[in-house]
Scaffold this motif. Structure first.
Motif, short mmCIF file in Angstrom:
data_model
loop_
_atom_site.label_atom_id
_atom_site.label_comp_id
_atom_site.label_asym_id
_atom_site.label_seq_id
_atom_site.Cartn_x
_atom_site.Cartn_y
_atom_site.Cartn_z
N GLY A 61 -33.47 -27.34 -93.72
CA GLY A 61 -33.85 -28.27 -93.93
C GLY A 61 -33.71 -28.77 -91.89
O GLY A 61 -34.43 -30.19 -92.30
N TYR A 62 -32.33 -28.51 -90.84
CA TYR A 62 -33.23 -28.96 -90.05
C TYR A 62 -34.06 -28.09 -89.15
O TYR A 62 -34.64 -28.87 -88.35
N TYR A 63 -34.21 -27.18 -89.55
CA TYR A 63 -35.48 -26.11 -89.22
C TYR A 63 -36.90 -27.09 -89.91
O TYR A 63 -37.60 -27.07 -88.68
N PHE A 64 -37.04 -27.21 -90.60
CA PHE A 64 -38.44 -27.68 -91.33
C PHE A 64 -38.21 -29.11 -90.83
O PHE A 64 -39.52 -29.14 -90.18
N SER A 65 -37.15 -30.27 -90.41
CA SER A 65 -37.68 -31.61 -90.01
C SER A 65 -38.03 -31.37 -88.14
O SER A 65 -39.02 -31.95 -88.08
N SER A 66 -37.35 -30.03 -87.62
CA SER A 66 -37.69 -30.14 -86.62
C SER A 66 -39.66 -29.75 -86.49
O SER A 66 -40.40 -30.44 -85.73
N VAL A 67 -40.08 -29.09 -87.51
CA VAL A 67 -41.13 -28.43 -87.28
C VAL A 67 -41.95 -28.82 -87.91
O VAL A 67 -43.35 -29.63 -87.73
N ASN A 93 -46.46 -35.02 -84.28
CA ASN A 93 -46.96 -35.31 -83.27
C ASN A 93 -48.61 -34.62 -82.39
O ASN A 93 -49.36 -34.91 -82.20
N ASN A 94 -48.76 -33.14 -82.77
CA ASN A 94 -49.67 -32.25 -82.84
C ASN A 94 -50.65 -33.35 -83.25
O ASN A 94 -52.36 -33.35 -82.67
N THR A 128 -51.28 -36.14 -84.88
CA THR A 128 -51.40 -37.34 -84.41
C THR A 128 -52.22 -37.72 -83.00
O THR A 128 -52.53 -38.47 -82.76
N SER A 129 -51.87 -36.76 -82.19
CA SER A 129 -52.36 -36.31 -80.84
C SER A 129 -53.90 -35.86 -80.65
O SER A 129 -54.12 -37.24 -79.64
N ALA A 130 -54.05 -35.29 -81.56
CA ALA A 130 -55.30 -34.68 -81.60
C ALA A 130 -56.29 -35.83 -82.30
O ALA A 130 -57.66 -36.28 -81.37
N TYR A 131 -56.27 -36.98 -82.70
CA TYR A 131 -56.73 -37.52 -83.89
C TYR A 131 -56.94 -39.03 -83.36
O TYR A 131 -57.50 -39.55 -83.05
N ARG A 132 -55.83 -39.64 -83.02
CA ARG A 132 -55.24 -40.94 -82.29
C ARG A 132 -54.79 -41.16 -81.00
O ARG A 132 -54.65 -42.45 -80.24
N HIS A 133 -55.12 -40.19 -80.04
CA HIS A 133 -54.70 -39.95 -79.03
C HIS A 133 -53.56 -39.93 -78.33
O HIS A 133 -52.46 -40.12 -77.01
N LYS A 134 -52.27 -40.95 -79.50
CA LYS A 134 -51.42 -41.50 -78.93
C LYS A 134 -49.95 -40.64 -80.18
O LYS A 134 -50.48 -41.29 -81.37
N PRO A 135 -49.15 -39.88 -79.77
CA PRO A 135 -48.83 -39.21 -81.38
C PRO A 135 -47.58 -40.58 -81.84
O PRO A 135 -47.54 -41.49 -81.19
N TRP A 136 -46.89 -40.09 -82.84
CA TRP A 136 -46.63 -41.19 -84.00
C TRP A 136 -44.67 -41.31 -83.07
O TRP A 136 -44.22 -42.26 -83.16
N LEU A 137 -44.28 -40.25 -82.44
CA LEU A 137 -43.62 -39.86 -81.98
C LEU A 137 -42.48 -39.56 -81.16
O LEU A 137 -42.36 -38.53 -80.06
N PHE A 138 -43.19 -40.07 -80.01
CA PHE A 138 -43.15 -39.26 -78.40
C PHE A 138 -42.89 -40.53 -77.54
O PHE A 138 -43.26 -42.25 -78.40
N GLY A 139 -42.28 -40.67 -76.75
CA GLY A 139 -41.72 -41.44 -75.14
C GLY A 139 -40.63 -41.88 -75.40
O GLY A 139 -40.12 -41.29 -75.62
N SER A 140 -40.17 -43.03 -74.45
CA SER A 140 -38.96 -43.01 -74.12
C SER A 140 -38.40 -44.18 -74.70
O SER A 140 -36.37 -44.29 -75.43
N ASN A 141 -39.20 -44.58 -75.45
CA ASN A 141 -38.78 -46.23 -76.20
C ASN A 141 -39.27 -46.21 -77.91
O ASN A 141 -39.95 -45.81 -78.03
#
Length: 578
Positions: free
Chosen positions: A512-518, A524-525, A527-540
């Motif tokens: 479960g822990y491993y699958f969460s990271s995957v 992120n991969n 959403t970054s390809a289709y929306r140019h901004k990942p859902w879960l990225f950044g400092s805020n």
């Protein structure tokens, strides 16, 4: 001496001196109570550092935040996966009694290394002035890194062995041929989770406070002393324990039956001379198989193995022209059939543990952006696990003494609530938890927008107790599912591989822990390809789309529950009592 002669022996069990275990003298709730006390100490020693390890690696070993998170994830996942090794060794070669003692010593040695390193500045990288941008922090390396990782993975190896042996050792103390023994075993698994939570409560409150305020050498020292104390506490129960005699490698049996079935299937396609049901010569039986066969006749195990499922395995019984290496008995084929039938149940629990993994990552970060004050008391976000822990400690006795008796009277059955019903309840609660988490995140971000703090690091004017809702739902799910899984795997698995099967509960947590990271990486991969901004990225965190992650996990949990229902409805229990 006459009294000893009058006592009957437990077939297939010995005491700590390797002498036959005696009924009325060995086993029972008294023996299991020592295991429960040891579980408090063991989990305290493990979680005291694991829950706060990211901070130690970042501040003192100068890992980057991402490297620290990966190191902790790998450490936790490895520890739980190694439970499979501990269970395997207990079943095949050693006993649960010996594996616990060996594993506790290994964990003690690992914690001792970490304590010494935390105590002596010369064993750590130079102190780094984080406020000075002209000074770069030197990450731990060389032999100092070797010492760090040697300590961590000695601890992981010890924890894995303990997780794979301690719960089965306690469950072995009960007479499953008697209704009272089976009821006591069910209570034991509930109280095992209760004691696990007791250790966690002390770990995430008192020990974490010591680490933050007095120094990490004290935190590691407390864990070292605690695991050392658990050894004599465990040994005190030695005169009362009964321990199952290992009767051979369960892994070997599984691979042998599968190989024989595949081999004979291929052979049947190329030859019409094979006769199903005709066994190879009895002379092919090995000494270990003879011992197992004798044990199966003397054991009073009340279970009945359901036939008719996975008929493919019956091909392992085809006459294979005297190839002794492929010789399989009906008992071995039936045991492998049972293992394959419980495997889909195991796979169905991984998604729940993926949801639980969020409690130590995004849920803590959510709480850190909110108002964490309770009156004049400011609660550290890392202490949020206190909520599910306290809830489990409250619910476990209530479940044992109120819910189960009522269920038994209502259903007029011995179990009241079946193992699969318990696991299913936990899976449903995980769906509710993810929906609650999504709604809370929507509310949190709305408050951030309305208060003009979307781009600010100031605490939002919303209490962190909203986040506690998902902790409570997932804490309840953990109690139902973890205790249900452990009892289900132990009860349903063949007696020769019960420790290994029980370890699947911990392996599910690791996966479960491993699958969460995957899952986060995949999201992120994409959403970054289709929306140019990942859902879960950044400092805020306010710019994250956590609510979308939670809705996705809610949907995946719902689909997983349907997958679980498919297998659970078709499952037939093998242990129905005499």
């Amino acid at each position: 001496m006459d009294e000893v002669q009058q006592l009957k022996t437990w077939e297939g069990y010995v005491d700590w001196r390797k002498k036959p275990a005696l009924q009325g003298r060995h086993g029972g709730m008294l023996a299991a109570s020592f295991v429960l006390v040891v579980e408090v100490l063991e989990n305290l020693a493990f979680l005291a550092n694991a829950s706060n390890l990211v901070l130690y690696l970042t501040k003192f070993m100068h890992f980057s935040p991402s490297s620290s998170a990966n190191t902790v994830t790998n450490f936790m996942g490895t520890a739980f996966l190694l439970a499979l090794l501990g269970g395997f060794l207990a079943d095949a070669f050693f006993t649960t009694y010996n594996i616990y003692l060996i594993s506790a010593v290994l964990e003690f040695m690992g914690l001792l290394l970490l304590t010494v390193q935390a105590q002596m500045p010369s064993l750590r990288p130079p102190t780094c002035a984080l406020a000075d941008i002209n000074i770069s922090c030197q990450e731990v390396g060389g032999w100092k890194a070797v010492m760090l990782f040697s300590g961590l993975y000695l601890v992981a190896l010890g924890v894995g062995g303990i997780k794979g042996s301690l719960a089965p050792h306690g469950a072995e103390q009960f007479d499953e041929t008697a209704e009272q023994g089976r009821k006591q075993r069910s209570e034991f698994f509930n109280y095992f989770v209760f004691c696990l939570s007791c250790g966690a409560l002390i770990a995430v409150t008192f020990v974490v406070w010591v680490e933050d305020n007095k120094g990490w050498q004290w935190g590691f020292g407390i864990s070292t002393a605690t695991i050392l104390l658990s050894i004599p506490a465990f040994l005190l129960g030695s005169p009362f324990y009964r321990t199952k005699i290992p009767i051979g490698s369960p892994i070997t049996t599984i691979f042998k039956v599968l190989t024989a079935a595949i081999y004979n299937t291929y052979k049947c396609k190329n030859s019409d001379k094979a006769i199903i049901g005709l066994h190879s010569s009895p002379s092919c039986m090995t000494d270990s198989e003879s011992m197992e066969d004798e044990y199966s006749h003397t054991s009073k195990e009340p279970s009945q193995i359901p036939r008719g499922a996975l008929n493919f395995l019956n091909r392992a019984l085809i006459d294979n022209s005297g190839h002794c290496v492929f010789h399989c008995t009906e008992k071995e084929v039936d045991e492998v059939r049972i293992v394959l039938k419980i495997f889909p149940i195991f796979m169905s629990t991984i998604m729940l543990n993926c949801c639980l993994a969020q409690l130590s990552t995004f849920s803590v970060q959510q709480a850190a952006t909110m108002n964490t004050k309770l009156g004049s008391l400011k609660v550290p976000p890392a202490s949020l696990p206190v909520f599910p822990v306290i809830f489990i400690m409250t619910l476990a006795p209530l479940y044992n003494h109120v819910i189960i008796p009522v269920a038994r009277k209502t259903t007029k059955t011995e179990m009241g609530i079946t193992h699969l019903q318990r696991i299913g309840t936990g899976l449903v609660l995980s769906i509710v938890a993810m929906a609650a988490a999504a709604l809370v995140e929507i509310k949190r971000k709305r408050v951030a927008v309305d208060s003009g703090l979307l781009n600010s690091s100031e605490p939002l004017p919303i209490t962190f107790l909203w986040v506690a809702l998902q902790y409570l739902f997932l804490g309840s799910a953990d109690l139902f599912t973890l205790a249900g899984m452990m009892e289900f795997f132990f009860t349903e698995a063949p007696i020769s591989m019960r420790s290994l099967a029980t370890s699947l509960s911990w392996a599910s947590l690791a996966m479960g822990y491993y699958f969460s990271s995957v899952l986060v990486s995949i999201i992120n991969n994409i959403t970054s390809a289709y929306r140019h901004k990942p859902w879960l990225f950044g400092s805020n965190l306010n710019h994250y789309h956590l609510e979308r992650l939670y809705w996705l996990m809610c949907i995946l949990s719902g689909l997983n529950f349907l997958h679980y229902l498919f297998w659970a409805k078709r499952y037939k229990y093998r242990s129905t009592g005499p």
